[in-house]
Design a protein around this motif. Structure first.
Motif, mmCIF file in Angstrom:
data_model
loop_
_atom_site.group_PDB
_atom_site.id
_atom_site.type_symbol
_atom_site.label_atom_id
_atom_site.label_comp_id
_atom_site.label_asym_id
_atom_site.label_seq_id
_atom_site.Cartn_x
_atom_site.Cartn_y
_atom_site.Cartn_z
ATOM 1 N N UNK A 101 0.711 -1.050 -0.123
ATOM 2 C CA UNK A 101 -0.137 0.027 0.014
ATOM 3 C C UNK A 101 0.884 1.079 -0.009
ATOM 4 N N UNK A 102 1.972 1.292 0.817
ATOM 5 C CA UNK A 102 2.831 2.364 0.816
ATOM 6 C C UNK A 102 3.541 2.471 -0.170
ATOM 7 N N UNK A 103 4.011 1.437 -0.859
ATOM 8 C CA UNK A 103 4.734 1.557 -2.338
ATOM 9 C C UNK A 103 3.783 2.118 -3.417
ATOM 10 N N UNK A 104 2.412 1.483 -3.206
ATOM 11 C CA UNK A 104 1.615 2.319 -4.336
ATOM 12 C C UNK A 104 1.284 3.551 -4.276
ATOM 13 N N UNK A 105 1.286 4.035 -2.869
ATOM 14 C CA UNK A 105 0.944 5.229 -2.880
ATOM 15 C C UNK A 105 2.198 6.405 -3.288
ATOM 16 N N UNK A 106 3.470 5.868 -2.878
ATOM 17 C CA UNK A 106 4.561 6.657 -3.411
ATOM 18 C C UNK A 106 4.597 6.899 -4.660
ATOM 19 N N UNK A 107 4.207 5.615 -5.341
ATOM 20 C CA UNK A 107 4.428 5.515 -6.888
ATOM 21 C C UNK A 107 3.385 6.722 -7.265
ATOM 22 N N UNK A 108 2.117 6.667 -6.901
ATOM 23 C CA UNK A 108 1.033 7.600 -7.131
ATOM 24 C C UNK A 108 1.447 9.073 -7.060
ATOM 25 N N UNK A 109 2.035 9.422 -5.953
ATOM 26 C CA UNK A 109 2.524 10.450 -5.721
ATOM 27 C C UNK A 109 3.698 11.192 -6.322
ATOM 28 N N UNK A 110 4.962 10.258 -6.592
ATOM 29 C CA UNK A 110 5.937 10.745 -7.358
ATOM 30 C C UNK A 110 6.051 10.558 -8.693
ATOM 31 N N UNK A 111 5.300 9.430 -9.235
ATOM 32 C CA UNK A 111 5.161 9.375 -10.684
ATOM 33 C C UNK A 111 4.351 9.768 -11.303
ATOM 34 N N UNK A 112 3.089 9.676 -11.014
ATOM 35 C CA UNK A 112 1.677 9.943 -11.586
ATOM 36 C C UNK A 112 1.122 11.523 -10.877
ATOM 37 N N UNK A 113 1.940 11.954 -9.819
ATOM 38 C CA UNK A 113 1.235 13.278 -9.521
ATOM 39 C C UNK A 113 -0.036 13.353 -8.758
ATOM 40 N N UNK A 114 -0.419 12.047 -8.293
ATOM 41 C CA UNK A 114 -1.768 12.051 -7.591
ATOM 42 C C UNK A 114 -1.857 12.614 -6.212
ATOM 43 N N UNK A 115 -2.542 13.476 -5.696
ATOM 44 C CA UNK A 115 -2.210 13.841 -4.430
ATOM 45 C C UNK A 115 -3.189 13.185 -3.498
ATOM 46 N N UNK A 116 -4.175 12.685 -3.821
ATOM 47 C CA UNK A 116 -5.159 11.793 -2.908
ATOM 48 C C UNK A 116 -5.351 10.269 -3.533
ATOM 49 N N UNK A 117 -4.378 9.614 -3.602
ATOM 50 C CA UNK A 117 -4.352 8.381 -4.437
ATOM 51 C C UNK A 117 -5.390 7.286 -3.571
ATOM 52 N N UNK A 118 -6.136 6.482 -4.675
ATOM 53 C CA UNK A 118 -7.403 5.603 -3.964
ATOM 54 C C UNK A 118 -6.716 4.269 -4.396
ATOM 55 N N UNK A 119 -6.930 3.411 -3.510
ATOM 56 C CA UNK A 119 -6.686 1.745 -3.796
ATOM 57 C C UNK A 119 -8.028 1.168 -3.862
ATOM 58 N N UNK A 120 -8.254 0.656 -4.836
ATOM 59 C CA UNK A 120 -9.577 -0.183 -5.034
ATOM 60 C C UNK A 120 -9.231 -1.556 -4.634
ATOM 61 N N UNK A 121 -10.234 -2.081 -3.781
ATOM 62 C CA UNK A 121 -10.060 -3.610 -3.121
ATOM 63 C C UNK A 121 -11.518 -4.221 -3.425
ATOM 64 N N UNK A 122 -11.350 -5.461 -3.244
ATOM 65 C CA UNK A 122 -12.858 -6.426 -3.513
ATOM 66 C C UNK A 122 -13.680 -6.560 -2.425
ATOM 67 N N UNK A 123 -15.069 -6.612 -2.623
ATOM 68 C CA UNK A 123 -15.764 -6.908 -1.464
ATOM 69 C C UNK A 123 -15.447 -8.399 -1.059
ATOM 70 N N UNK A 124 -15.601 -8.860 0.174
ATOM 71 C CA UNK A 124 -15.335 -10.258 0.696
ATOM 72 C C UNK A 124 -13.814 -10.380 0.416
#
Ligand SMILES: *Cc1c(COP(=O)(O)O)cnc(C)c1O
Length: 417
Positions: A123-146
């Protein structure tokens, strides 16, 4: 000390379950069974009674109990070097990372101590990637029900099951849920979330939902997930904590789905019962720098040497082919039971040696009821939700042991029906 001596010692000085509960928090509704010893696919309680272990520490004791390769690795590494911290290099960590990278789609590994921690790292790696590579300020991670991703605050939030989140608010922001195996819903959710600006950083999924009821992913669904991720620069995180390390009949669950994740996590079966977790990624999202993430125990020589022994044994003993054959035997046997009890059994499903037997709505008992009867029959099993019975034996389980478990389930169903 021989195993026999160990049993004698523990039966002469029993520690009652009541006394246990006076000192240990009741975070688990335990079965009234104190296990003192194991060998292969078998465990013994403090009364000397033997059980066939189809729980394997919940899909963790990959090589069963007291496997010679594990005993050798534990003994040798304990006599050599157990822990030094990550201030220094250690050889077993490097060797384990190399083995995992050479046997997966990943390029780099990070080590920790559990599945939840491995997912936190992802989760931390994906957030850092979003911030630093894609310039996303409020990254969202989609997960599945159940889904199930662990018990830390971020991972209960990632877990799409309200029962694990109740009373623990405020939860961690930045998660969004979709129904599993539903490509349209995923497409619509991404379109909605990314409407004004890109926000979706990652999609985190199990290739087969373990805890959520032993539900395998659909091939077509995962092809679409991969395609959507590629189109939009979204990272695909696969949680391989339960289904990875050979349990599915392939080394990694994603191999059953014809796709590769950008990031995946492993734990449970990785150490064969010794605590270890890992988060692996491809080089394009390898964005951690010194200081970004850490773990005191993570990747210590002891845990890594034992995990490496588990990896080598899976390879040297050709366990993947064995898991496929034993898994087919188990599913064929369960399918026969479904024909014998058509009113009680809704479905048999799974991959390799992770199988689920779902009870029908008509059955007026739960999977836990079967588990209780099976204990009397000398077989340990674990539910995956209210109506699903889960089979996760050690990967070294024999054909005779599978047959014995099937007889126990047959008898339990006969008794309960
Ligand atoms: C068990 C499990 C976890 C959590 O692992 P812990 O080692 O208990 O933290 C995470 N994801 C999946 C798919 C699991 O089955």
């Amino acid at each position: 000390m021989s195993p026999e001596t160990l049993v004698k010692l523990s039966t002469t000085a029993p520690f009652s379950t009541a006394e246990f509960d006076e000192y240990v928090m009741t975070t688990y509704a335990r079965f009234p069974l104190t296990l003192v010893r194991g060998s292969g696919s078998h465990v013994w309680d403090d009364q000397g009674r033997e059980y066939l272990d189809f729980v394997a520490g919940i899909a963790t004791c990959t090589l069963g109990h007291a496997h010679p390769a594990m005993i050798a690795a534990v003994t040798e590494q304990a006599q050599t070097l157990v822990h030094v911290s990550n201030l220094y290099y250690n050889t077993p960590q490097g060797e384990l990372a190399k083995w995992l990278v050479e046997h997966s789609c990943a390029d780099r590994a990070f080590f920790c101590n559990s599945g939840a921690e491995a997912n936190e790292a992802a989760i931390k790696l994906a957030r850092k990637y979003a911030h630093t590579v894609r310039n996303i300020t409020n990254p969202i991670i989609i997960t599945a029900n159940a889904s199930f991703h662990g018990r830390t605050l971020a991972t209960i939030t990632a877990t799409g099951q309200p029962k694990y989140q109740q009373n623990f608010s405020p939860l961690v922001p930045g998660f969004h849920y979709v129904p599993y195996n539903d490509a349209e819903a995923l497409k619509n959710t991404i379109a909605q979330l990314d409407q004004s600006e890109p926000q979706v950083a990652a999609i985190m999924l199990e290739g087969l939902q373990g805890e959520g009821g032993v539900r395998p992913g659909d091939l077509a669904y995962f092809q679409t997930v991969r395609q959507l991720c590629d189109e939009k620069g979204i990272l695909l995180i696969m949680d391989e904590v339960q289904v990875g390390m050979g349990r599915s009949g392939k080394l990694w669950g994603y191999e059953n789905l014809g796709i590769e994740p950008d990031i995946f996590t492993s734990a449970k079966g990785l150490g064969g019962g010794i605590p270890i977790g890992a988060m692996l990624c491809k080089s394009h999202c390898n964005v951690f720098n010194p200081g970004d993430h850490a773990s005191t125990f993570g990747g210590n020589p002891f845990a890594c040497a034992v995990a490496l022994a588990v990896c080598h044994t899976i390879e040297n003993e050709n366990l993947l082919a064995h898991v496929q054959a034993r898994g087919e035997q188990l599913r064929a046997g369960l399918t026969q039971l479904a024909h014998k009890f058509p009113r009680l059994i809704l479905e048999v499903r799974g991959w390799g040696l992770i199988c689920g037997l779902e009870l029908s709505a008509d059955s007026n008992f739960t999977a836990a009821d079967i588990v209780k009867v099976a204990i009397q029959e000398g077989v340990l099993l674990v539910p995956a939700g209210l109506k699903v019975l889960r089979f996760v034996p050690p990967l070294i389980v024999t054909a005779e042991e599978i047959d014995r478990a099937l007889v126990a389930v047959d008898r339990a169903l006969t008794l309960l029906s």
